[in-house]
Design a protein around this motif. Sequence first.
Motif, PDB file in Angstrom:
ATOM      1  N   SER A 107       0.854  -1.191   0.000  1.00  0.00           N
ATOM      2  CA  SER A 107       0.000   0.000   0.000  1.00  0.00           C
ATOM      3  C   SER A 107       0.885   1.234   0.000  1.00  0.00           C
ATOM      4  CB  SER A 107      -0.841   0.049   1.270  1.00  0.00           C
ATOM      5  OG  SER A 107      -1.763  -0.981   1.310  1.00  0.00           O
ATOM      6  N   ALA A 108       0.233   2.395  -0.082  1.00  0.00           N
ATOM      7  CA  ALA A 108       0.942   3.669   0.060  1.00  0.00           C
ATOM      8  C   ALA A 108       1.418   3.798   1.506  1.00  0.00           C
ATOM      9  CB  ALA A 108      -0.007   4.800  -0.291  1.00  0.00           C
TER      10      ALA A 108
ATOM     11  N   THR B 171      -2.493   8.113   1.270  1.00  0.00           N
ATOM     12  CA  THR B 171      -3.701   8.206   0.421  1.00  0.00           C
ATOM     13  C   THR B 171      -4.671   9.234   1.007  1.00  0.00           C
ATOM     14  OG1 THR B 171      -3.349   5.875  -0.023  1.00  0.00           O
ATOM     15  CG2 THR B 171      -5.395   6.810  -0.834  1.00  0.00           C
TER      16      THR B 171
ATOM     17  N   GLU C 201       1.194   4.320  -3.954  1.00  0.00           N
ATOM     18  CA  GLU C 201       1.737   2.961  -3.975  1.00  0.00           C
ATOM     19  C   GLU C 201       3.048   2.914  -4.778  1.00  0.00           C
ATOM     20  OE1 GLU C 201      -1.448   3.487  -3.534  1.00  0.00           O
ATOM     21  OE2 GLU C 201      -1.931   1.998  -1.998  1.00  0.00           O
TER      22      GLU C 201
ATOM     23  N   PHE D 159      -3.888  -1.814  -5.202  1.00  0.00           N
ATOM     24  CA  PHE D 159      -4.982  -0.836  -5.306  1.00  0.00           C
ATOM     25  C   PHE D 159      -5.155  -0.271  -6.721  1.00  0.00           C
ATOM     26  CE2 PHE D 159      -5.552   3.951  -4.258  1.00  0.00           C
ATOM     27  CZ  PHE D 159      -6.912   3.908  -4.025  1.00  0.00           C
TER      28      PHE D 159
ATOM     29  N   ARG E  66     -11.050   2.412  -1.940  1.00  0.00           N
ATOM     30  CA  ARG E  66     -10.217   2.519  -0.742  1.00  0.00           C
ATOM     31  C   ARG E  66     -10.070   1.156  -0.061  1.00  0.00           C
ATOM     32  NH1 ARG E  66      -8.930   7.363   1.505  1.00  0.00           N
ATOM     33  NH2 ARG E  66      -7.230   6.073   2.311  1.00  0.00           N
ATOM     34  N   GLY E  67      -8.861   0.859   0.373  1.00  0.00           N
ATOM     35  CA  GLY E  67      -8.598  -0.428   1.022  1.00  0.00           C
ATOM     36  C   GLY E  67      -8.347  -1.548   0.016  1.00  0.00           C
ATOM     37  N   GLY E  68      -8.254  -1.189  -1.273  1.00  0.00           N
ATOM     38  CA  GLY E  68      -8.238  -2.198  -2.332  1.00  0.00           C
ATOM     39  C   GLY E  68      -6.952  -2.978  -2.526  1.00  0.00           C
ATOM     40  N   SER E  69      -5.883  -2.650  -1.796  1.00  0.00           N
ATOM     41  CA  SER E  69      -4.648  -3.433  -1.960  1.00  0.00           C
ATOM     42  C   SER E  69      -4.841  -4.893  -1.539  1.00  0.00           C
ATOM     43  CB  SER E  69      -3.506  -2.832  -1.135  1.00  0.00           C
ATOM     44  OG  SER E  69      -3.182  -1.573  -1.633  1.00  0.00           O
TER      45      SER E  69
HETATM   46  N1  ASP Z   1      -3.693   3.080  -0.278  1.00  0.00           N
HETATM   47  C1  ASP Z   1      -5.066   2.706  -0.540  1.00  0.00           C
HETATM   48  C2  ASP Z   1      -5.962   3.244   0.557  1.00  0.00           C
HETATM   49  O1  ASP Z   1      -5.485   3.839   1.513  1.00  0.00           O
HETATM   50  C3  ASP Z   1      -5.222   1.224  -0.720  1.00  0.00           C
HETATM   51  C4  ASP Z   1      -4.912   0.381   0.493  1.00  0.00           C
HETATM   52  O2  ASP Z   1      -4.186   0.782   1.386  1.00  0.00           O
HETATM   53  O3  ASP Z   1      -5.398  -0.758   0.538  1.00  0.00           O
HETATM   54  O4  ASP Z   1      -7.155   3.104   0.480  1.00  0.00           O
END
Ligand code: ASP
Length: 602
Positions: A41-42, A47, A74, A136, A152-155
């Motif tokens: 992820s970032a 993000t 990322e 992501f 969001r959260g897609g990693s």
């Molecule tokens: N960096 C993206 C987010 O904060 C993806 C992730 O972290 O999963 O949503």
Amino acid sequence: MALIVQKFGGTSVGSVERIQAVAQRVYKTVQAGNSLVVVVSAMGKTTDGLVKLANEISRNPNRREMDMLLSTGEQVTIALLSMALQELGQPAISMTGAQVGIVTEAEHTRARILHIETERLQRHLEEGKVVVVAGFQGISSNGELEITTLGRGGSDTSAVALAAALQANFCEIYTDVPGILTTDPRLVPEAQLMAEITCNEMLELASLGAKVLHPRAVEIARNYSMPLVVKSSWTDDPGTWVTTPKPQGRSLVNLELARPVDEVELDTDQAKVALLRVPDKPGVAAKLFGEIARQQVDVDLIIQSIHEGNSNDIAFTVTTPILKRAEAVAAAIAPSLRSPTNPKSDEAEVMLEQNIAKVSIAGAGMIGRPGVAAKMFATLAEAGVNIQMISTSEVKVSCVVDALDGDRAITALRKAFEIATSSPVPNPQSPVPNPPVRGVALDLNQARLAIRQVPDRPGMAAQLFGILAKHNISVDMIIQSQRCRIVDGVPRRDIAFTVPRIDGETAQQLLTQVAGQLGWGDVVLDSAIAKVSIVGAGMVGQPGVAAKMFDALAKHQINIQMIATSEIKISCVVSQEQGVQALQVIHSAFELAGSEKFVVPA
Ligand code: ASP
Ligand code: ADP
Ligand code: MG
């Protein structure tokens, strides 16, 4: 030698030191003889920072530009982690989503993965390199090479999709907590770690607000039977395994889009009991379902919604053989539920309905793919079937219909969803019996919409949810009032439901535009709500579970605005400011707390 996909979240790669620690862990895994793809992820809250910058420039940023912006986070991490690995003497190469060939739909900010081109990645693996992939993000399939993001959260979703495409041995998600806990440890530090959870339970928890896994990651793990484990980035502890059903032999084409429904079910052994005009105050549901549990009446679906004015309707279904007992309990309790200020005029009334059937579609990602429920409602409307009750969840959508319509409904649904025969996907068996409640989740990012006086005839749910599905708005807790009111000679009911808060105003506008033409009343939006839910495969056949949840809320004077259930979840809407307290009291009522307290690292 195993092929493993490891994913490290934002906090786990939040600084140079943490990236170096991740490199050490990756290096050790390779030294142990494994091939490794690492998804990152970032860094930290990058993000969020990028989203904030965009919002400083635009109230409603262009979605394509948003993807262009957010995908940069990322890209920083992949380069730094590759360098850190190379410093350790470990050959590594970083790749963006586009370089790998993670091909998605052209839907900016919420693209689903269509397929992953694995050749280039495989080549690097064969050369002994660790491939570090940006989570992501992907590239659109429309030939324009547009950068897309998965939401969001897609990693997590990138990682599990890569594992499925590469047919990896398993996928490890490393994060800032020791695994999947009974609830969010930031809100309840006594939350306990679980050794395992079924993918259906995890799908529900993730969709109901447990941020630890992206729901779509669990969906892919389930559909491709990919072993999935969530672990701490800071320790070597075993973490939590998500158990998946047997392989279904799915194609890797249209990876996240194909076949959302794998089963259509009919249950004709159902009856409905409704209590009309019960007071809207804490303790009513607790009293009713407490008595029902004491009489050992096993309830299936429960719904409750606020009606115009200040009283509620509560309805539940039971199997036909126990209807008499359920009716007796409801009738005995009705007088004690009268409004104390106006005992005569507003009397609770019991209503029974015997000739009903429940038709369901089952699969994964039902709420996450709003088009699926909309298609079910449209199919029923085309077959002329009126829907009396709706129950939604991430793994199942059920409709209560007239018993005479059951067979017609099932035939139409099988055809629409291309289900040849009923071939249930076996649920993974837990070596230990499922506890009634596995976890508790809170979602503070929901809003409630209510449409007044919707004509009660086939096709209304199809129209309503069709409009929202077209705009990709996910809907949950759909409740039609039990009371019917005749206006202009037409029977009408109120319909209430929840949507993600960011979609609340859009949904209200879309529905208001068509309200006049479809003969609906006002469309009312309330954003100050919280949704608190319990999830557990073991709650089936356990009469006391709902009562315990309602009782915990009543004891703390928390009023329940809405109740909706499916087989393995119960959700209540309460006021926004009581959300966290509601989560805490429910978690403690089910004795889910452990002796240890978790402190989540910043
Ligand atoms: N960096 C993206 C987010 O904060 C993806 C992730 O972290 O999963 O949503
Ligand atoms: P990452 O950046 O590693 O992807 P996330 O912040 O997306 O991490 O997810 C981990 C967070 O999920 C935890 O810090 C915790 O606050 C939250 N969380 C919510 N519900 C749960 C749960 N049931 N179990 C574990 N963590 C949870
Ligand atoms: Mg995450």
